[in-house]
Motif scaffolding. Structure first.
Motif, PDB file in Angstrom:
ATOM      1  N   ILE A  62      19.843  36.544  42.544  1.00  0.00           N
ATOM      2  CA  ILE A  62      18.558  36.536  42.943  1.00  0.00           C
ATOM      3  C   ILE A  62      17.953  35.127  43.377  1.00  0.00           C
ATOM      4  CG2 ILE A  62      16.205  37.327  42.494  1.00  0.00           C
ATOM      5  CD1 ILE A  62      18.804  38.539  40.251  1.00  0.00           C
ATOM      6  N   VAL A  63      17.638  35.105  44.625  1.00  0.00           N
ATOM      7  CA  VAL A  63      17.150  33.635  45.337  1.00  0.00           C
ATOM      8  C   VAL A  63      15.683  33.730  45.856  1.00  0.00           C
ATOM      9  CG1 VAL A  63      17.556  31.872  46.794  1.00  0.00           C
ATOM     10  CG2 VAL A  63      19.469  32.913  45.916  1.00  0.00           C
ATOM     11  N   ARG A  64      14.898  33.215  45.136  1.00  0.00           N
ATOM     12  CA  ARG A  64      13.405  33.134  45.799  1.00  0.00           C
ATOM     13  C   ARG A  64      13.244  31.740  46.487  1.00  0.00           C
ATOM     14  NH1 ARG A  64       7.823  33.460  42.219  1.00  0.00           N
ATOM     15  NH2 ARG A  64       6.298  33.286  44.161  1.00  0.00           N
ATOM     16  N   ARG A  65      12.645  31.842  47.676  1.00  0.00           N
ATOM     17  CA  ARG A  65      12.173  30.792  48.370  1.00  0.00           C
ATOM     18  C   ARG A  65      10.877  30.634  48.930  1.00  0.00           C
ATOM     19  NH1 ARG A  65      16.977  28.274  49.292  1.00  0.00           N
ATOM     20  NH2 ARG A  65      18.909  29.330  49.153  1.00  0.00           N
ATOM     21  N   ALA A  66      10.336  29.465  48.959  1.00  0.00           N
ATOM     22  CA  ALA A  66       8.958  29.236  49.360  1.00  0.00           C
ATOM     23  C   ALA A  66       9.130  28.150  50.364  1.00  0.00           C
ATOM     24  CB  ALA A  66       8.322  28.739  48.330  1.00  0.00           C
ATOM     25  N   VAL A  67       8.818  28.315  51.637  1.00  0.00           N
ATOM     26  CA  VAL A  67       9.036  27.344  52.740  1.00  0.00           C
ATOM     27  C   VAL A  67       7.775  27.285  53.679  1.00  0.00           C
ATOM     28  CG1 VAL A  67      10.382  27.041  54.770  1.00  0.00           C
ATOM     29  CG2 VAL A  67      11.417  28.244  52.969  1.00  0.00           C
ATOM     30  N   ASP A  68       7.544  25.932  53.972  1.00  0.00           N
ATOM     31  CA  ASP A  68       6.433  25.792  54.697  1.00  0.00           C
ATOM     32  C   ASP A  68       6.674  25.032  55.883  1.00  0.00           C
ATOM     33  OD1 ASP A  68       3.627  26.251  53.022  1.00  0.00           O
ATOM     34  OD2 ASP A  68       4.870  25.227  51.723  1.00  0.00           O
ATOM     35  N   VAL A  69       6.447  25.534  57.155  1.00  0.00           N
ATOM     36  CA  VAL A  69       6.763  24.964  58.470  1.00  0.00           C
ATOM     37  C   VAL A  69       5.664  24.865  59.370  1.00  0.00           C
ATOM     38  CG1 VAL A  69       9.267  25.609  58.224  1.00  0.00           C
ATOM     39  CG2 VAL A  69       7.498  27.189  59.112  1.00  0.00           C
ATOM     40  N   GLU A  70       5.628  24.128  60.326  1.00  0.00           N
ATOM     41  CA  GLU A  70       4.363  24.062  61.216  1.00  0.00           C
ATOM     42  C   GLU A  70       5.196  23.928  62.704  1.00  0.00           C
ATOM     43  OE1 GLU A  70       0.673  21.167  62.310  1.00  0.00           O
ATOM     44  OE2 GLU A  70       1.746  20.952  60.776  1.00  0.00           O
ATOM     45  N   LEU A  71       4.525  24.579  63.459  1.00  0.00           N
ATOM     46  CA  LEU A  71       4.539  24.626  65.134  1.00  0.00           C
ATOM     47  C   LEU A  71       3.484  23.445  65.508  1.00  0.00           C
ATOM     48  CD1 LEU A  71       6.368  25.365  67.519  1.00  0.00           C
ATOM     49  CD2 LEU A  71       4.733  27.199  67.846  1.00  0.00           C
ATOM     50  N   ALA A  72       4.054  22.126  65.383  1.00  0.00           N
ATOM     51  CA  ALA A  72       2.999  21.162  66.116  1.00  0.00           C
ATOM     52  C   ALA A  72       2.627  21.101  67.277  1.00  0.00           C
ATOM     53  CB  ALA A  72       3.572  19.757  65.349  1.00  0.00           C
ATOM     54  N   ASP A  73       1.593  20.353  67.672  1.00  0.00           N
ATOM     55  CA  ASP A  73       1.169  20.274  69.187  1.00  0.00           C
ATOM     56  C   ASP A  73       1.930  19.039  69.767  1.00  0.00           C
ATOM     57  OD1 ASP A  73      -0.155  19.965  71.347  1.00  0.00           O
ATOM     58  OD2 ASP A  73      -2.087  19.546  70.681  1.00  0.00           O
ATOM     59  N   PRO A  74       2.825  19.534  70.892  1.00  0.00           N
ATOM     60  CA  PRO A  74       3.484  18.310  71.469  1.00  0.00           C
ATOM     61  C   PRO A  74       2.590  17.517  72.376  1.00  0.00           C
ATOM     62  CG  PRO A  74       4.047  20.521  72.542  1.00  0.00           C
ATOM     63  CD  PRO A  74       3.077  20.751  71.319  1.00  0.00           C
ATOM     64  N   ALA A  75       1.378  17.874  72.679  1.00  0.00           N
ATOM     65  CA  ALA A  75       0.878  17.123  73.651  1.00  0.00           C
ATOM     66  C   ALA A  75      -0.068  15.785  72.807  1.00  0.00           C
ATOM     67  CB  ALA A  75      -0.361  17.873  74.218  1.00  0.00           C
ATOM     68  N   ARG A  76      -0.060  16.199  71.305  1.00  0.00           N
ATOM     69  CA  ARG A  76      -0.614  15.141  70.641  1.00  0.00           C
ATOM     70  C   ARG A  76       0.267  14.333  69.669  1.00  0.00           C
ATOM     71  NH1 ARG A  76      -5.276  18.558  67.641  1.00  0.00           N
ATOM     72  NH2 ARG A  76      -5.590  16.313  66.392  1.00  0.00           N
ATOM     73  N   TYR A  77       1.237  14.953  69.217  1.00  0.00           N
ATOM     74  CA  TYR A  77       2.430  14.183  68.415  1.00  0.00           C
ATOM     75  C   TYR A  77       3.896  14.126  69.019  1.00  0.00           C
ATOM     76  CZ  TYR A  77      -1.301  15.368  65.174  1.00  0.00           C
ATOM     77  OH  TYR A  77      -2.480  15.017  64.340  1.00  0.00           O
ATOM     78  N   ARG A  78       4.525  13.381  68.518  1.00  0.00           N
ATOM     79  CA  ARG A  78       5.929  13.176  69.058  1.00  0.00           C
ATOM     80  C   ARG A  78       6.837  14.177  68.505  1.00  0.00           C
ATOM     81  NH1 ARG A  78       8.207   7.199  69.163  1.00  0.00           N
ATOM     82  NH2 ARG A  78       6.413   6.931  70.320  1.00  0.00           N
ATOM     83  N   VAL A  79       6.832  15.391  68.876  1.00  0.00           N
ATOM     84  CA  VAL A  79       7.628  16.457  68.327  1.00  0.00           C
ATOM     85  C   VAL A  79       8.389  17.184  69.626  1.00  0.00           C
ATOM     86  CG1 VAL A  79       6.127  16.754  66.505  1.00  0.00           C
ATOM     87  CG2 VAL A  79       5.735  17.771  68.718  1.00  0.00           C
ATOM     88  N   THR A  80       9.323  17.961  69.174  1.00  0.00           N
ATOM     89  CA  THR A  80       9.909  18.600  70.239  1.00  0.00           C
ATOM     90  C   THR A  80       9.275  20.078  70.351  1.00  0.00           C
ATOM     91  OG1 THR A  80      11.885  17.771  69.566  1.00  0.00           O
ATOM     92  CG2 THR A  80      12.118  19.869  70.824  1.00  0.00           C
ATOM     93  N   ALA A  81       9.052  20.460  71.569  1.00  0.00           N
ATOM     94  CA  ALA A  81       8.203  21.758  71.858  1.00  0.00           C
ATOM     95  C   ALA A  81       9.120  22.699  71.572  1.00  0.00           C
ATOM     96  CB  ALA A  81       7.760  21.525  73.342  1.00  0.00           C
ATOM     97  N   GLY A  82       8.545  23.762  71.020  1.00  0.00           N
ATOM     98  CA  GLY A  82       9.131  25.053  70.375  1.00  0.00           C
ATOM     99  C   GLY A  82      10.229  24.794  69.203  1.00  0.00           C
ATOM    100  N   ARG A  83       9.770  23.744  68.600  1.00  0.00           N
ATOM    101  CA  ARG A  83      10.941  23.494  67.429  1.00  0.00           C
ATOM    102  C   ARG A  83       9.866  23.549  66.173  1.00  0.00           C
ATOM    103  NH1 ARG A  83      16.180  21.818  67.809  1.00  0.00           N
ATOM    104  NH2 ARG A  83      16.767  22.543  69.855  1.00  0.00           N
ATOM    105  N   LEU A  84      10.077  23.764  65.014  1.00  0.00           N
ATOM    106  CA  LEU A  84       9.557  23.733  63.679  1.00  0.00           C
ATOM    107  C   LEU A  84       9.742  22.320  63.007  1.00  0.00           C
ATOM    108  CD1 LEU A  84      10.093  27.432  62.432  1.00  0.00           C
ATOM    109  CD2 LEU A  84       8.136  26.301  63.667  1.00  0.00           C
ATOM    110  N   LEU A  85       8.443  21.980  62.259  1.00  0.00           N
ATOM    111  CA  LEU A  85       8.380  20.755  61.452  1.00  0.00           C
ATOM    112  C   LEU A  85       8.879  21.650  60.062  1.00  0.00           C
ATOM    113  CD1 LEU A  85       5.730  18.587  62.662  1.00  0.00           C
ATOM    114  CD2 LEU A  85       8.032  18.128  63.233  1.00  0.00           C
ATOM    115  N   LEU A  86       9.723  21.124  59.304  1.00  0.00           N
ATOM    116  CA  LEU A  86       9.945  21.714  57.919  1.00  0.00           C
ATOM    117  C   LEU A  86       9.239  20.834  57.060  1.00  0.00           C
ATOM    118  CD1 LEU A  86      11.393  23.620  56.334  1.00  0.00           C
ATOM    119  CD2 LEU A  86      13.514  21.850  56.228  1.00  0.00           C
TER     120      LEU A  86
END
Length: 376
Positions: free
Chosen positions: A293-317
Motif C-alpha cells: 500500500i502506497v500513499r502519496r501527497a503531492v503538491d504541484v503548481e501551474l505557474a504564470d509564464p508571463a511573470r516567472y521563468r517557467v515552461t508553459a504547460g508544465r508543472l512545478l513540483l
C-alpha cells in the motif's frame, strides 16, 4: 302349497297405508329409470350420420379429436411435468437460502453479509477515521483484494476524480482545468501505468514536469538511473522488480482526492492525496499473494509564464511525501520489496510503530518510514 302367510311375514292388511303407498311409488320410479329408452328421431339421425362419416374417415373436428383441444391438453400436461421437475430443485434452493441468505446476490434481507461489496463514492473530503475492519480473508490469485478495505475502492484511473474546475483568483477556469489534467497525468503515470509499475522509466510523468525547475527533473533522472538512499525513485514512483515480483492481474485500487488553491508563482496550486494498493506475487511461480500500500501527497503548481521563468504547460513540483506499507526497509535499489507472510523470516520483521496503511484520516507526518503495518 298353502296361501297362508307364515308367522314371520306380515300380511298386506297388517302394513300401514302410508308405508304401502311409499313402497309403491318407489317401485314405479325405479322401474321407469331402469327401462330402456327409445332414442329420439334426431338422435338416431345424428348417430347414423356420425357412423357413416367415421366409416369414411371424415369425423368432424371437435368430436373427440379436436386438435386445438388436444394441443391444449398436451401443453397443460407439459406444464405439469415441468413444474414437477422444477419443484424439487426449487425446494432445495429455498432451503439453502433460508440457511444461508448470503448465497443471494446483494443483500436482499438486510443481513449485512453481502458477498459483492458496493463501491464507495468518490472521496471529497478528508476522512475522519480509518476504514472499518474487513473480513479476515486471505488474498488469492483470483481474489487479490479479499479481506482488504480496498475491495470497495475504485479501479485504477477511475479513482482519480477531478474536482470541478473554476477560476482561482486571477487564474481562469481554463488554466485551472489544465492544471488538474496535468496533475492527474502525473499521478497515473507515476503510480498506475503498468510499465512504470514493472520498473520501466515513467516518461509520461516526467513529461509534465518543468525541466527549468532547478534540481527536480535532473534529480529524478539520477534516481531512476542510479537509485540510492539519497536519490530514491520510490519517493515519487511506484516500481517493482519484474525479476522478483509481478502484479496480480492488472487492477490497482485507488482512493483519494484533489484540492485547489492559489499558487505562489502566479498560478493555481493543486494538492493531491492518494493511496494505491498493489496486489503482487513472487515471479518464481508462487501462488501466495501479498499487498503493498502506497500513499502519496503531492503538491504541484501551474505557474504564470508571463511573470516567472517557467515552461508553459508544465508543472512545478513543489513538495511530495510518501508512506509505504509492506515493503522491506533499508533496501535502496529503486524497487518496492513486498514481504509475503508465509515466507517472511522473523529477523526481517519491522520493529517500528504499528500504523494502519489504509487510514487516510492521518497526516503523512504522523507515520513512521519503517514501521509495522496493522493490515495489508
Amino acid at each position: 302349497m298353502s296361501d297362508k302367510p307364515s308367522d314371520d311375514q306380515p300380511s298386506a292388511s297388517e302394513i300401514p297405508d302410508d308405508v304401502w303407498e311409499q313402497f309403491t311409488r318407489d317401485t314405479e320410479r325405479d322401474i321407469r329409470a331402469s327401462a330402456p329408452k327409445e332414442p329420439s328421431a334426431r338422435a338416431r339421425m345424428v348417430t347414423e350420420r356420425l357412423r357413416q362419416q367415421d366409416a369414411r374417415g371424415e369425423t368432424p373436428p371437435g368430436w373427440r379429436t379436436d386438435p386445438v383441444r388436444q394441443e391444449r391438453n398436451v401443453r397443460t400436461a407439459r406444464r405439469r411435468k415441468l413444474w414437477a421437475v422444477l419443484g424439487v430443485p426449487a425446494a432445495v434452493a429455498v432451503a439453502l437460502v433460508a440457511l444461508k441468505p448470503s448465497l443471494l446476490p446483494g443483500d436482499p434481507f438486510g443481513t449485512g453479509t453481502s458477498q459483492a461489496a458496493d463501491p464507495l463514492p468518490a472521496e471529497t473530503a478528508a476522512p475522519t477515521a480509518p476504514p472499518g475492519a474487513s473480513d479476515p480473508e486471505t488474498p488469492t490469485l483470483d481474489e487479490p483484494f479479499a479481506g482488504s478495505p480496498a475491495l470497495r475502492w475504485a479501479d485504477g484511473e477511475a479513482g482519480i476524480v477531478l474536482p470541478e474546475a473554476k477560476a482561482v483568483g486571477a487564474v481562469s477556469k481554463g488554466r485551472v482545468e489544465q492544471a488538474l489534467k496535468l496533475a492527474k497525468k502525473l499521478l497515473v503515470s507515476a503510480n498506475l501505468d503498468l510499465a512504470t509499475v514493472r520498473g520501466e522509466r515513467p516518461e509520461a510523468a516526467l513529461s509534465v514536469l518543468d525541466p527549468q525547475q532547478p534540481g527536480t527533473v535532473d534529480d529524478l533522472d539520477t534516481a531512476l538511473r542510479s537509485p540510492s538512499r539519497e536519490h530514491d525513485p520510490l519517493t515519487l514512483f511506484s516500481r517493482f522488480d519484474p525479476d522478483r515480483v509481478r502484479l496480480v492481474g492488472d487492477v490497482i485500487k485507488t482512493r483519494g482526492r484533489m484540492t485547489l488553491g492559489k499558487g505562489s508563482h502566479g498560478g493555481v496550486a493543486v494538492h493531491a492525496d492518494y493511496t494505491f494498493v498493489y496486489p503482487v506475487t513472487r515471479a518464481d511461480g508462487s501462488t501466495e499473494v501479498a499487498r503493498t500500500i502506497v500513499r502519496r501527497a503531492v503538491d504541484v503548481e501551474l505557474a504564470d509564464p508571463a511573470r516567472y521563468r517557467v515552461t508553459a504547460g508544465r508543472l512545478l513540483l513543489l513538495k511530495y511525501d510518501e508512506e509505504i506499507g509492506n515493503s522491506s526497509c533499508d533496501v535502496h535499489d529503486g524497487y518496492l520489496h513486498p514481504e509475503f507472510p508465509l515466507s517472511r523470516a522473523e529477523a526481517t520483521r519491522p520493529t517500528g510503530p504499528t500504523t494502519d496503511p489504509y487510514d487516510r484520516s492521518r497526516s503523512l507526518d504522523d507515520g513512521d518510514a519503517c514501521g509495522t503495518v496493522s493490515r495489508t
